[in-house]
Design a protein around this motif. Structure first.
Motif: not given
Length: 423
Positions: A350-367
């Motif tokens: 999931l973190t590789k699927s989005v731009p590096s500027s959005d990794t925090g938001t994606m990991l927040g969604l994973c949490a």
């Protein structure tokens, strides 16, 4: 507070290594204080007159709070940088534990849980690690956070039990607050303002809301639902996210209900349960520290995802057939293996699927997926346990994971490595 991320110079390799090691230490300390709190809250709730039903309401409330807070925290981390995000989490932890030390009424115990909305050190740590590692090494680096979790689980449970037994809940809570203050100092000392690489913003076409970069106020809001949910538009994200929820649900229900299973089905005493939790922690450290890295260097992430789901289905059958705690101890290793590989690989994809500027938001969604499972788990798990027994958890896990496994096999060809998209 200023937005960070575009102007910070990219750290050198030795500096990156230092930051990642400091992040592992901060994560291990945070998990320690979290599990220390787990040794306090049940006894405090019992002393305040909580029955099982009301304690379930308390747990559900925490799940809902963290479910809502996870994406906001991730968005905050992307906008304002790693140091600000981890500092916010540490300050929230300090307030959380100080309030715990002052709890003397049932209402106060519910109020005390409110700071948990921003207590997300683990997703914040995952963001730092994801930002500072190359895509091909990311799964291994994220897996090593599991060692921190195991260390924190063993240390926190042991320390919490000892402090609560000898000095009481108040002293134990104050100790955790002091520990969170130490974590805050480590964040301020070692974590840079931003860990994002210097990359351009995503193109306007990827904006879910259809807006352009002109709307700065909208984009800078941590409460902007469109900016959070637009990540589902990136190739492969929605599918992986659904797999994470559906396949993870049966195991999540089992984990939520495990304290009841240990007490009523396995007939374990508190000390025996503590030994079993330590066993969990040791197995998890072995798998995430010594096994996952070797696997990710030899096999593709899609292969490992299929492997974890296949093993999870077999674990479900074994859980349905188990009769005592000794049989369960043999199931723990494949169970922890499938859970660890599944969580690490899906987070990495999931973190590789989005731009590096959005990794925090994606990991927040994973949490938030874990928080969702903790929210619905007690209700679903209680219903299944009362009506169909422990074996129902295993049969559902087997059925769900077989279906997901077959789905991924049939629809996997176009899934391959769309996840390598980065800014």
């Amino acid at each position: 507070m200023e937005r960070t991320g575009e102007t910070s110079p990219e750290p050198s390799l030795p500096r990156r290594t230092q930051i990642i090691r400091a992040t592992y230490l901060i994560a291990a300390l945070d998990i320690t204080w979290l599990f220390l709190q787990f040794s306090i809250t049940p006894y405090l709730a019992k002393r305040l007159g909580f029955d099982t039903l009301w304690f379930g309401y308390l747990q559900t409330m925490v799940g809902v709070i963290q479910l809502l807070g996870g994406p906001m925290f991730g968005r905050f981390a992307d906008l304002f940088g790693a140091r600000a995000a981890l500092s916010l989490s540490c300050v929230s932890s300090i307030v959380f534990f100080l309030l715990l030390a002052m709890v003397d009424t049932p209402l106060m115990l519910f109020v005390q849980k409110l700071p948990a909305v921003f207590m997300h050190i683990l997703p914040g740590s995952q963001m730092v690690v994801a930002d500072l590692t190359e895509p091909q090494h990311r799964a291994d680096a994220l897996a090593k956070l599991g060692i921190c979790f195991g260390v924190g689980m063993i240390t926190g449970s042991t320390l919490g039990g000892a402090l609560t037994t000898h000095y009481g809940e108040t002293v134990a809570a104050c100790f955790a607050a002091a520990g969170s203050a130490v974590s805050l100092l480590l964040v301020m000392k070692f974590i840079p303002k931003s860990t994002k690489p210097q990359t351009p913003h995503p193109p306007p076409s990827s904006d879910f809301s259809g807006s352009t970069g002109a709307d700065k106020n909208t984009k800078k809001s941590i409460f902007n639902l469109g900016e959070i949910t637009r990540l589902m538009k990136f190739p492969g994200v929605a599918r992986t996210f659904l797999v994470k929820i559906i396949s993870g649900l049966p195991a999540g229900i089992f984990q939520v209900m495990f304290s009841i299973i240990a007490m009523n089905f396995f007939k374990l005493q508190p000390a025996q349960n503590g030994y079993l939790m330590a066993y969990f922690g040791i197995v998890q450290m072995i798998i995430q520290g010594g096994v996952i890295g070797r696997l990710t260097s030899r096999y593709s992430e899609r292969t490992l995802l299929l492997l974890s789901i296949g093993i999870a289905s077999l674990v479900g059958l074994a859980q349905a057939a188990m009769q005592d705690v000794f049989q369960f101890c043999f199931i723990v290793f494949p169970m922890m293996f499938s859970l660890s590989v599944f969580n690490v690989i899906t987070d990495s994809l999931l973190t590789k699927s989005v731009p590096s500027s959005d990794t925090g938001t994606m990991l927040g969604l994973c949490a938030s997926v874990q928080s969702l499972l903790r929210t619905v788990g007690p209700t679903l798990g209680g219903f299944l346990y009362e009506n169909y027994g422990v074996s129902s958890f295993g049969f559902i896990q087997f059925g769900v994971n077989v279906c997901v496994f077959v789905y991924l096999l049939r629809h996997g060809s176009d899934h391959n490595h769309t996840h390598q998209h980065r800014d």
